[in-house]
Design an enzyme around this catalytic site. Structure first.
Site, short mmCIF file in Angstrom:
data_model
loop_
_atom_site.label_atom_id
_atom_site.label_comp_id
_atom_site.label_asym_id
_atom_site.label_seq_id
_atom_site.Cartn_x
_atom_site.Cartn_y
_atom_site.Cartn_z
N PHE A 144 0.85 -1.19 0.00
CA PHE A 144 0.00 0.00 0.00
C PHE A 144 0.89 1.23 0.00
CE2 PHE A 144 -2.39 3.51 1.71
CZ PHE A 144 -3.58 3.43 0.98
N ASP A 229 9.23 2.54 1.59
CA ASP A 229 8.08 3.29 2.09
C ASP A 229 7.96 2.98 3.58
OD1 ASP A 229 5.61 4.16 2.91
OD2 ASP A 229 4.54 3.50 1.11
N LYS A 258 2.75 9.90 8.07
CA LYS A 258 1.97 9.53 9.28
C LYS A 258 2.44 10.16 10.59
CE LYS A 258 -0.84 5.81 7.67
NZ LYS A 258 -0.52 5.18 6.40
C1 PLP Z 1 -0.78 5.46 4.95
C2 PLP Z 1 0.24 5.00 4.00
C3 PLP Z 1 0.47 5.68 2.79
C4 PLP Z 1 -0.38 6.83 2.33
O1 PLP Z 1 -0.31 7.92 3.20
P1 PLP Z 1 -1.41 9.10 3.04
O2 PLP Z 1 -0.93 10.12 4.02
O3 PLP Z 1 -2.73 8.52 3.39
O4 PLP Z 1 -1.35 9.58 1.65
C5 PLP Z 1 1.49 5.23 1.99
N1 PLP Z 1 2.26 4.18 2.34
C6 PLP Z 1 2.07 3.51 3.49
C7 PLP Z 1 2.96 2.37 3.84
C8 PLP Z 1 1.05 3.89 4.35
O5 PLP Z 1 0.83 3.20 5.47
#
Ligand code: PLP
Length: 415
Positions: A144, A229, A258
């Protein structure tokens, strides 16, 4: 309790359903206030919060240092364009760079934007360094990376693509933790490999050490940019400042968001100095990215994270929570597996996870169902043992209630 909006809880839910687009399947809960690991709804009912804004509120709610930094900066300078310099942005950048192996940072406002910046940087770097045609991005199934077009294309879950096609061209997906598939997918045309060291939304799956080591090895050999990520797993959540530190593998580029702002929206892309040369002035930008208010919040949040030893606590409290969940599984037969690192934990249930979430909520615990059979626990990093004990106590009752409702006879009768 006073209703700040002069509306009863039901009124807020009704109006939200009327006015706000239906992009979320929300739970019927209106949150009004938070402090530490606890939140209160509009009726003044207290909840222990093991969702923590989906791994955002790592310091708990309304951490006094973050609140003070925001109050102070809001009265000084809230925003100025990135046409100019500002102190808080530099303080935050320096902190991130001194704490990691990276050399440069780009600030944005969210996780998806950090991923977009990473993808664009990798392609531009490959274009400058290796010429056109070297644009492929390899990502993992079950990953994700966010909802903007590039980030959602990178997300290896077909359900997020359906109806939005055509997606951004040039992406390849490999099974997570499949080292052979990764080695095969990376070619002279690959600009970047993008991976989560611990998959979050996909169900809390830590990468295997061999997989991340192979990713480092194959990208180094081909001159491909390795992007991690760490939007969910970074910033102390797994018991290290970055999750990649557990693996002894260092990416070229790392995405953060986050927890970075202590609850305030901000994202960042960290890069080695070499890869960062991919961007020249004008190549990428964000109006709000790293604005003084967001950066001041982020700087205060990171200082608190380190000075209050929350990274260490995430490791210890995470271990304790995993042990408690495993014991609960033994006792009830209703938890089949516990996965994760630090305070990023998934528990596979043998009753529907959504039902458990509801049963927890009525008993005063907020948890999240990351899959139909998997609960996700991402509590604040400063939770204490008593909070974990309270949460697992509630969870036990909730699991038993869910099993009862499901007419599950697999429940062991233990005294
Ligand atoms: C939450 C998340 C995103 C996206 O972040 P947003 O601030 O909602 O755009 C991308 N990568 C990972 C691993 C995430 O947990």
């Amino acid at each position: 309790m006073e209703h700040p909006h002069g509306l009863p809880q039901n009124g807020i839910i009704q109006l939200a359903e009327k006015y706000i687009m239906k992009t979320y399947a929300r739970l019927p809960l209106v949150l009004a206030r938070g402090e530490g690991a606890r939140v209160w709804d509009e009726k003044g009912r207290e909840y222990l919060d093991f969702v923590a804004g989906l791994a955002v509120n790592s310091l708990g709610h309304c951490h006094p240092r973050v609140v003070a930094a925001i109050r102070e900066q809001a009265g000084l300078l809230m925003h100025c364009s990135n046409l100019y310099y500002s102190g808080p942005q530099v303080s935050l950048a320096q902190f991130l760079i001194e704490r990691t192996s990276f050399d440069n940072v780009f600030f944005c406002n969210s996780g998806a934007e950090a991923v977009e910046a990473g993808l664009k940087l990798a392609r531009k770097y490959a274009y400058k360094k290796r010429g056109p045609g070297c644009f492929e991005i390899v990502t993992a199934q079950g990953s994700f990376h966010g909802r903007t077009y590039g980030a959602v294309t990178a997300t290896g879950q077909p359900k997020y693509h359906e109806g939005f096609e055509p997606m951004v061209p040039g992406f390849k997906y490999i099974p997570f933790n499949d080292t052979a598939a990764l080695r095969e997918a990376v070619t002279g045309k690959t600009a970047a490999v993008l991976l989560e060291p611990v998959q979050g939304e996909g169900g809390i799956y830590p990468a295997s050490p061999e997989f991340l080591k192979a990713a480092r090895d194959v990208t180094a050999k081909t001159g491909t940019v390795l992007i991690f990520d760490e939007i969910q797993c970074g910033l102390g959540r797994t018991g290290r400042f970055l999750a990649q530190e557990h693996y002894g593998v260092t990416a070229d580029v790392t995405c953060l968001a986050k927890a970075l702002g202590g609850g305030f929206p901000i994202g960042a892309l960290l890069s080695t100095g070499t890869i960062a040369t991919g961007f020249s002035p004008g190549d990428h930008a964000s109006t709000f990215g790293g604005n003084p208010l967001a950066a001041a919040a982020g700087f205060a949040a990171l200082q608190a994270l380190v000075e209050e030893k929350l990274i260490e606590n995430a490791g210890a409290a995470g271990k304790y929570l995993r042990e408690r969940l495993a014991a609960l599984g033994e006792e009830t037969g209703l938890i089949r597996e516990v996965r994760g690192l630090g305070l990023m934990i998934g528990a596979v249930t043998s009753v529907p996870a959504k039902k458990v979430v509801t049963e927890c909520q009525v008993r005063g615990l907020i948890v999240n169902a990351v899959k139909d059979d998997t609960l996700r626990f991402v509590p604040p990093l400063n939770i204490v043992r008593e909070d974990v004990d309270q949460a697992t106590g509630i969870l036990k009752e909730a699991l038993l209630a869910a099993a009862c409702a499901a007419g599950d006879d697999s429940v062991k009768k233990n005294g």
